[in-house]
Motif scaffolding. Structure first.
Motif, PDB file in Angstrom:
ATOM      1  N   VAL A  88       0.830  -1.209   0.000  1.00 38.57           N
ATOM      2  CA  VAL A  88       0.000   0.000   0.000  1.00 38.57           C
ATOM      3  C   VAL A  88       0.864   1.257   0.000  1.00 38.57           C
ATOM      4  CG1 VAL A  88      -1.742   1.311   1.277  1.00 38.57           C
ATOM      5  CG2 VAL A  88      -1.907  -1.188   1.138  1.00 38.57           C
ATOM      6  N   ASP A  89       1.900   1.277   0.846  1.00 35.84           N
ATOM      7  CA  ASP A  89       2.775   2.452   0.901  1.00 35.84           C
ATOM      8  C   ASP A  89       3.423   2.709  -0.457  1.00 35.84           C
ATOM      9  OD1 ASP A  89       2.236   2.944   3.551  1.00 35.84           O
ATOM     10  OD2 ASP A  89       3.976   1.833   4.298  1.00 35.84           O
ATOM     11  N   GLY A  90       3.865   1.638  -1.110  1.00 35.22           N
ATOM     12  CA  GLY A  90       4.479   1.771  -2.422  1.00 35.22           C
ATOM     13  C   GLY A  90       3.501   2.295  -3.461  1.00 35.22           C
ATOM     14  N   ALA A  91       2.239   1.862  -3.368  1.00 35.87           N
ATOM     15  CA  ALA A  91       1.206   2.324  -4.299  1.00 35.87           C
ATOM     16  C   ALA A  91       0.979   3.821  -4.150  1.00 35.87           C
ATOM     17  CB  ALA A  91      -0.094   1.563  -4.050  1.00 35.87           C
ATOM     18  N   PHE A  92       0.930   4.284  -2.903  1.00 29.89           N
ATOM     19  CA  PHE A  92       0.755   5.718  -2.656  1.00 29.89           C
ATOM     20  C   PHE A  92       1.945   6.515  -3.180  1.00 29.89           C
ATOM     21  CE2 PHE A  92      -2.695   4.757   0.331  1.00 29.89           C
ATOM     22  CZ  PHE A  92      -3.504   5.869   0.170  1.00 29.89           C
ATOM     23  N   SER A  93       3.124   6.054  -2.846  1.00 30.33           N
ATOM     24  CA  SER A  93       4.340   6.769  -3.232  1.00 30.33           C
ATOM     25  C   SER A  93       4.478   6.880  -4.751  1.00 30.33           C
ATOM     26  CB  SER A  93       5.561   6.067  -2.645  1.00 30.33           C
ATOM     27  OG  SER A  93       6.756   6.698  -3.057  1.00 30.33           O
ATOM     28  N   SER A  94       4.265   5.771  -5.450  1.00 29.14           N
ATOM     29  CA  SER A  94       4.416   5.755  -6.905  1.00 29.14           C
ATOM     30  C   SER A  94       3.382   6.648  -7.583  1.00 29.14           C
ATOM     31  CB  SER A  94       4.279   4.320  -7.432  1.00 29.14           C
ATOM     32  OG  SER A  94       5.320   3.504  -6.968  1.00 29.14           O
ATOM     33  N   ALA A  95       2.140   6.542  -7.143  1.00 28.54           N
ATOM     34  CA  ALA A  95       1.072   7.317  -7.779  1.00 28.54           C
ATOM     35  C   ALA A  95       1.246   8.813  -7.525  1.00 28.54           C
ATOM     36  CB  ALA A  95      -0.286   6.851  -7.268  1.00 28.54           C
ATOM     37  N   GLN A  96       1.579   9.162  -6.288  1.00 35.46           N
ATOM     38  CA  GLN A  96       1.786  10.575  -5.949  1.00 35.46           C
ATOM     39  C   GLN A  96       2.895  11.166  -6.826  1.00 35.46           C
ATOM     40  OE1 GLN A  96       0.206  12.466  -3.533  1.00 35.46           O
ATOM     41  NE2 GLN A  96       1.504  14.271  -3.734  1.00 35.46           N
ATOM     42  N   SER A  97       3.998  10.438  -6.957  1.00 43.08           N
ATOM     43  CA  SER A  97       5.140  10.911  -7.739  1.00 43.08           C
ATOM     44  C   SER A  97       4.807  11.021  -9.225  1.00 43.08           C
ATOM     45  CB  SER A  97       6.318   9.960  -7.542  1.00 43.08           C
ATOM     46  OG  SER A  97       7.412  10.312  -8.357  1.00 43.08           O
ATOM     47  N   GLU A  98       4.119   9.997  -9.765  1.00 47.73           N
ATOM     48  CA  GLU A  98       3.806  10.003 -11.191  1.00 47.73           C
ATOM     49  C   GLU A  98       2.789  11.079 -11.539  1.00 47.73           C
ATOM     50  OE1 GLU A  98       2.269   7.056 -14.770  1.00 47.73           O
ATOM     51  OE2 GLU A  98       2.612   6.213 -12.764  1.00 47.73           O
ATOM     52  N   MET A  99       1.815  11.273 -10.661  1.00 48.18           N
ATOM     53  CA  MET A  99       0.819  12.317 -10.915  1.00 48.18           C
ATOM     54  C   MET A  99       1.483  13.689 -10.951  1.00 48.18           C
ATOM     55  SD  MET A  99      -2.525  11.054  -8.690  1.00 48.18           S
ATOM     56  CE  MET A  99      -3.667  12.267  -9.346  1.00 48.18           C
ATOM     57  N   GLN A 100       2.363  13.935  -9.999  1.00 51.24           N
ATOM     58  CA  GLN A 100       3.039  15.238  -9.952  1.00 51.24           C
ATOM     59  C   GLN A 100       3.905  15.442 -11.191  1.00 51.24           C
ATOM     60  OE1 GLN A 100       2.320  17.562  -7.593  1.00 51.24           O
ATOM     61  NE2 GLN A 100       3.468  18.944  -8.923  1.00 51.24           N
ATOM     62  N   SER A 101       4.550  14.374 -11.643  1.00 50.80           N
ATOM     63  CA  SER A 101       5.403  14.468 -12.828  1.00 50.80           C
ATOM     64  C   SER A 101       4.587  14.813 -14.065  1.00 50.80           C
ATOM     65  CB  SER A 101       6.129  13.130 -13.045  1.00 50.80           C
ATOM     66  OG  SER A 101       6.917  13.158 -14.215  1.00 50.80           O
ATOM     67  N   ILE A 102       3.411  14.196 -14.217  1.00 46.82           N
ATOM     68  CA  ILE A 102       2.541  14.480 -15.355  1.00 46.82           C
ATOM     69  C   ILE A 102       2.059  15.919 -15.305  1.00 46.82           C
ATOM     70  CG2 ILE A 102       0.283  13.956 -16.367  1.00 46.82           C
ATOM     71  CD1 ILE A 102       0.775  11.011 -15.601  1.00 46.82           C
ATOM     72  N   ILE A 103       1.699  16.371 -14.130  1.00 50.49           N
ATOM     73  CA  ILE A 103       1.223  17.748 -13.971  1.00 50.49           C
ATOM     74  C   ILE A 103       2.311  18.733 -14.372  1.00 50.49           C
ATOM     75  CG2 ILE A 103       0.534  19.487 -12.263  1.00 50.49           C
ATOM     76  CD1 ILE A 103      -0.844  17.172 -10.707  1.00 50.49           C
ATOM     77  N   GLU A 104       3.505  18.510 -13.880  1.00 50.31           N
ATOM     78  CA  GLU A 104       4.608  19.456 -14.158  1.00 50.31           C
ATOM     79  C   GLU A 104       5.033  19.422 -15.614  1.00 50.31           C
ATOM     80  OE1 GLU A 104       7.633  18.486 -11.338  1.00 50.31           O
ATOM     81  OE2 GLU A 104       6.472  19.230  -9.616  1.00 50.31           O
ATOM     82  N   SER A 105       4.945  18.264 -16.256  1.00 52.63           N
ATOM     83  CA  SER A 105       5.339  18.170 -17.660  1.00 52.63           C
ATOM     84  C   SER A 105       4.385  18.927 -18.572  1.00 52.63           C
ATOM     85  CB  SER A 105       5.407  16.705 -18.100  1.00 52.63           C
ATOM     86  OG  SER A 105       4.119  16.123 -18.116  1.00 52.63           O
ATOM     87  N   GLY A 106       3.166  19.160 -18.074  1.00 54.76           N
ATOM     88  CA  GLY A 106       2.191  19.864 -18.898  1.00 54.76           C
ATOM     89  C   GLY A 106       2.140  21.349 -18.660  1.00 54.76           C
ATOM     90  N   GLN A 107       2.994  21.852 -17.772  1.00 53.71           N
ATOM     91  CA  GLN A 107       2.978  23.282 -17.458  1.00 53.71           C
ATOM     92  C   GLN A 107       4.068  24.028 -18.239  1.00 53.71           C
ATOM     93  OE1 GLN A 107       3.079  23.781 -13.183  1.00 53.71           O
ATOM     94  NE2 GLN A 107       1.329  22.427 -12.881  1.00 53.71           N
TER      95      GLN A 107
END
Length: 412
Positions: free
Chosen positions: A393-412
């Motif tokens: 569960v911890d790994g799922a949270f960590s990976s998703a949080q990081s990937e979501m932020q990366s996608i957001i920043e790549s689109g700015q």
């Protein structure tokens, strides 16, 4: 000579008279499966007006890309029924007509579905307005409640009750289960039915401006625990882990005790599954406070269309009491809260729950909705599957949080 001149002048005046202007045909695209509600309101409009609306259905999976391509090629329709989540991206690209002044002049503007208007707004200008309104609600099978010794008229108020009820329903045995959700690769299903658990408790998966991923919160971890617990106790069919949305309406098979659904399912159950006795209520948050996902479509107008005036007239017809009643008769919730009671009069009273959900409903605001949430391989869908069905569960949270932020920043 004077007589001929006066006659010619009269003919010219008649030809210029606005009342005798040639009828316009509005070319409008809708996604396949738009449903009878919108088709019937278009038919009624066409029957009673000189201007006509010509509908073209485009497969849902192709609509956004096809619209973008048609704009680039100068072949775009005058108007489009667009999943409200995509409105900000097209508005940001400068491809939609600014409807702000006209929209705000409508006497019922403040009664229009707030989430739809919010998603139709970009940098304080309005580019999309609500066309069809959808919300997520919680349903329970009253017959299974009775068989399990539960009060069929008592809606569960929190997830402790939902879980306890699910256990009693599962105890009926065989292929009867207490709860269901499409959790495999259906990010859209789970943003619709699952995120209200954290919204009701005041948390969210994105910041208000959509620029920061806020997935890892105590509220989301509590929501994950609730679902993991039901899966672990065999209260959910194993097929939920791989369901990509194909079995989203599993509740209609009569073997599921409880499920979060769309308000559209009320009409489906009433008309196509009349033997299922069911109740509906708002989806409780992890702390008991209800919420809902505001879905459906916005109507947008292509930048530069020559038919802006007739498009506006058609939108106003949809918002009229007549238009709203036609839409509601065929299962669409009213887009105007000020006449909702009148519009829903005489219809199945359970639709009123879907209407109440609009007041507490939310929709994530982001220009990257598809990459973040809808994509089967995106961070949200991957997170749901890993966090609820996986071991880390911890790994799922960590990976998703990081990937979501990366996608957001790549689109700015």
């Amino acid at each position: 000579m004077m007589t001929k001149l006066l006659a010619a002048t009269s003919l010219l005046a008649l030809s210029l008279s606005p009342g005798l202007a040639s009828a316009e045909t509005i070319n409008m695209w809708v996604r396949t499966g738009v449903g009878d509600a919108f088709k019937n309101v278009v038919a009624a409009y066409n029957a009673g007006h000189e201007d006509k609306v010509a509908l073209t259905e485009v497969p849902f999976s192709e609509l956004v890309q096809k619209y973008a391509t048609s704009i680039a090629g100068g072949q775009a329709p005058d108007a489009l029924s667009m999943d409200l989540i995509y409105t900000p991206a097209f508005a940001a690209a400068g491809q939609l007509e600014d409807l702000t002044d006209w929209a705000r002049s409508l006497p019922y503007f403040n009664a229009l579905s707030p989430s739809h208007v919010r998603l139709g707004t970009y940098e304080d200008r309005i580019y999309g307005l609500p066309l069809s309104v959808e919300t997520s609600v919680f349903a329970w099978n009253k017959d299974l409640y009775r068989k399990a010794g539960l009060d069929p008229e008592k809606a569960p108020a929190n997830w402790d009750e939902i879980t306890a009820n699910a256990q009693k329903i599962r105890a009926l045995g065989d292929d009867t289960y207490g709860f269901y959700f499409s959790g495999g690769g259906c990010g859209g299903c789970m943003i619709f039915t699952y995120t209200p658990l954290v919204w009701g408790a005041g948390a969210d998966i994105l910041s208000a401006d959509g620029k920061t991923a806020t997935l890892d919160t105590p509220e989301m971890r509590k929501a994950v625990d609730i679902y993991r617990n039901m899966v672990k106790k065999d209260l959910v069919p194993s097929g939920a882990a791989s369901d990509n949305g194909t079995n989203f309406l599993s509740f209609t098979n009569g073997k599921i005790g409880q499920q979060s659904l769309g308000a559209f399912a009320i009409g489906t159950l009433v008309t196509e599954h009349p033997t299922i006795d069911f109740g509906v209520t708002l989806i409780p948050g992890v702390n008991g406070q209800p919420s809902s996902f505001a879905g459906g479509d916005n109507v947008v107008v292509t930048k530069g269309t020559t038919k802006l005036a007739p498009v506006k007239a058609f939108i106003q017809y949809i918002y009229s009491e007549e238009g709203q009643k036609i839409m509601a008769k065929y299962g669409s919730l009213p887009t105007r809260s000020d006449i909702a009671e009148e519009v829903l009069k005489g219809l199945d009273p359970r639709m009123e729950v879907g209407m109440k959900a609009i007041a507490v409903a939310k929709t994530p605001y982001t220009l990257q909705f598809n990459d973040l949430i809808n994509s089967a391989n995106g961070p949200w869908a991957t997170f749901i599957n890993a966090a609820i069905f996986g071991d880390d569960v911890d790994g799922a949270f960590s990976s998703a949080q990081s990937e979501m932020q990366s996608i957001i920043e790549s689109g700015q």
